[in-house]
Design an enzyme around this catalytic site. Sequence first.
Site, mmCIF file in Angstrom:
data_model
loop_
_atom_site.group_PDB
_atom_site.id
_atom_site.type_symbol
_atom_site.label_atom_id
_atom_site.label_comp_id
_atom_site.label_asym_id
_atom_site.label_seq_id
_atom_site.Cartn_x
_atom_site.Cartn_y
_atom_site.Cartn_z
ATOM 1 N N MET A 172 34.527 64.240 47.713
ATOM 2 C CA MET A 172 33.383 63.983 46.842
ATOM 3 C C MET A 172 32.865 62.574 47.093
ATOM 4 O O MET A 172 33.581 61.600 46.873
ATOM 5 C CB MET A 172 33.792 64.133 45.371
ATOM 6 N N ILE A 193 42.604 63.389 43.555
ATOM 7 C CA ILE A 193 43.055 62.203 44.274
ATOM 8 C C ILE A 193 42.010 61.102 44.163
ATOM 9 O O ILE A 193 40.833 61.323 44.461
ATOM 10 C CB ILE A 193 43.300 62.529 45.760
ATOM 11 N N GLY A 212 33.801 58.476 43.560
ATOM 12 C CA GLY A 212 34.250 58.841 44.901
ATOM 13 C C GLY A 212 35.703 59.246 44.949
ATOM 14 O O GLY A 212 36.559 58.496 44.508
ATOM 15 N N SER A 213 36.004 60.419 45.486
ATOM 16 C CA SER A 213 37.367 60.907 45.413
ATOM 17 C C SER A 213 37.518 62.190 46.223
ATOM 18 O O SER A 213 36.665 62.543 47.029
ATOM 19 C CB SER A 213 37.737 61.160 43.949
ATOM 20 N N ARG A 214 38.612 62.897 45.961
ATOM 21 C CA ARG A 214 38.922 64.100 46.725
ATOM 22 C C ARG A 214 39.734 65.039 45.854
ATOM 23 O O ARG A 214 40.496 64.605 44.976
ATOM 24 C CB ARG A 214 39.706 63.692 47.972
#
Length: 218
Positions: free
Chosen positions: A99, A156, A186-188
Amino acid sequence: MTIHREGTATITLVFVLLALLNGALFYWLPGAPVLTWTVLAVSVVFFLFIVSFFRIPAREMKQDEQLVIAPADGKVVVIEETFEAEYFKDKRLQVSIFMSPANVHVNRNPISGEVKLSQYHAGKYLVAWHPKSSTENERHTVVIGNGKQEILVRQIAGALARRIVNYLKAGMQVRQNEEMGFIKFGSRVDIYLPVGTKVDVALEQTVRGGQTVIAKLG
């Protein structure tokens, strides 16, 4: 479109700080209109970006108990078999969604069922696409079982994200596409499926949380 409740404090703080900054510039530098109006324009753009980060767009969700639905908006960056060491302790099929700060950051339940595990881990802030981010970054692991299969979803944190929010507790009954949590800036999200599961997405594909089919359960 609505604004997520996780954004209320951040949006308010940013608005106040920008208002103070621009007020001070207009008061102390009345003879520098180019500077003051440039800062104001940049401030407006930045504020709108912060607001958009916490947006919840109106969206018709896909409901199907045989399907694993994308838990997040973003781009598919990993599809591979890997060893999942925290819960299953065996090989699983990993699908990872990155993301960017421009994506919607609400995270949703990919399936309905009972929450078997909900565990937060403190950690590093490596960039979200780093191979070790799944095991070394700040993260929150959730396992949902529907009586036939168990799916692990791991939020994450990335290099910018410093806060993962998760609303689930072990023992809860949850429905597909309900909010699981939120990650800031911002991430995953990693999804771990049984080996052999037919995946319906491809690398670099853009997916939408609550709508895109990730896989079909056997």
